[in-house]
Design an enzyme around this catalytic site. Sequence first.
Site, PDB file in Angstrom:
ATOM      1  CG  ASP A  94       7.080 -11.367  47.627  1.00 38.99           C
ATOM      2  OD1 ASP A  94       7.631 -10.728  46.950  1.00 38.99           O
ATOM      3  OD2 ASP A  94       6.355 -11.161  48.660  1.00 38.99           O
ATOM      4  CG  ASP A 155       7.848  -5.063  48.262  1.00 45.59           C
ATOM      5  OD1 ASP A 155       7.498  -4.041  48.000  1.00 45.59           O
ATOM      6  OD2 ASP A 155       7.598  -5.553  49.434  1.00 45.59           O
TER       7      ASP A 155
END
Length: 375
Positions: A94, A155
Amino acid sequence: MATVEKEAWVEAAWQRTIAKIGRNATEIGARFPHASFDGVYNSCPAHDWGAGFWPGMLWLAYRETGGELLKKTAVELETRLGETLVAYDELHHDVGFMFSLSSVAQYKLLGDPAARRHGLMAANLLAGRFNVNGGFIRAWPDWDGEDHSGWAIIDCIMNLPLLYWASEELGDPRYKHIAMRHADMALREFLRPDGSAYHIVCFDPETGARSGALAGQGFAADSAWARGTAWALYGFALSYRYTAQERYLDAAKRAAHYFLSRLPADKAPYWDFLLQDSTGMPRDTSAAAIAASGMLEIALYADPADARFFRSAAADVVRSLDENYGAWEQKEQGLLLHATGYFAKDSNVDVPIIYGDYFFAEALMKLRGGNDLFW
Ligand code: GLY
């Protein structure tokens, strides 16, 4: 195309958003807000996946107003994010969310060479997570003693713009090659024919062979986590933005049609689209905000009829969020009520969450005609 951004409600919602970001710059300051309880945002560490969203909001507002406090706060936060690159241990896939909206944004707006270096270091870290045999960027560290070496998650597609940016910035296609390998893997392994997406897909980390799928933050492995669908929709659209490969735009449209077809009347999805019974279940307004900004991205590249369709659908979603879920009259730091982080773990359920706020602001910026992204 020209009329939506001129509508009064868009301007009013944007002004409310900018005013609240300005107020929060004083109240929240140089912390990393994550979820809001009793009207006040808690804080997450600088290495949290969500640490980039507040700097991203500050930069969106700064670009509009030039406010010194907005800039000063965002710069302070970027410095602290930069320190996590050396601390390293807690970082994972991320870094795209974290560094695109902070370091890359700061570089794009201020030309700051240190921020550029942070963005490039984060891109290298992300590229280093690529599993060559499986064609995927590995998710997460081995948290809780669980082996994640063969895990990929939907994601992660939103982290790819950091790689595309690094390739453009350095004139070196290697980062883009990794991003496209991951995007093609996601197209093959995550996106279902109906446009819904798996959350977690597992591979043998040695051979790269697929071994199964897991529910992750969704209701079940074969269900459709609402935010996962939104990440797919927007992530594929951003891969199209950087590569002009039609297959990514088609994938984004497929996910968008699925998302739209499962929305309740007020356009805010329950946290999973395939709950056996949604009675009493919380919504996830963050998924709606992400999907709206993603559909506005699709509208930039689609043919005129599709562009009108997705722009109008996105405007309907944002308008409903503003009217039905906007925390405008309350003493509440969050912008959007009723987001859901991780239902199964009872984590941040039915509260304002910073990424819902970020994407709501970003979607409004797009509805006003702004297309310059930090991604
Ligand atoms: N990337 C984590 C989430 O969407 O909750």
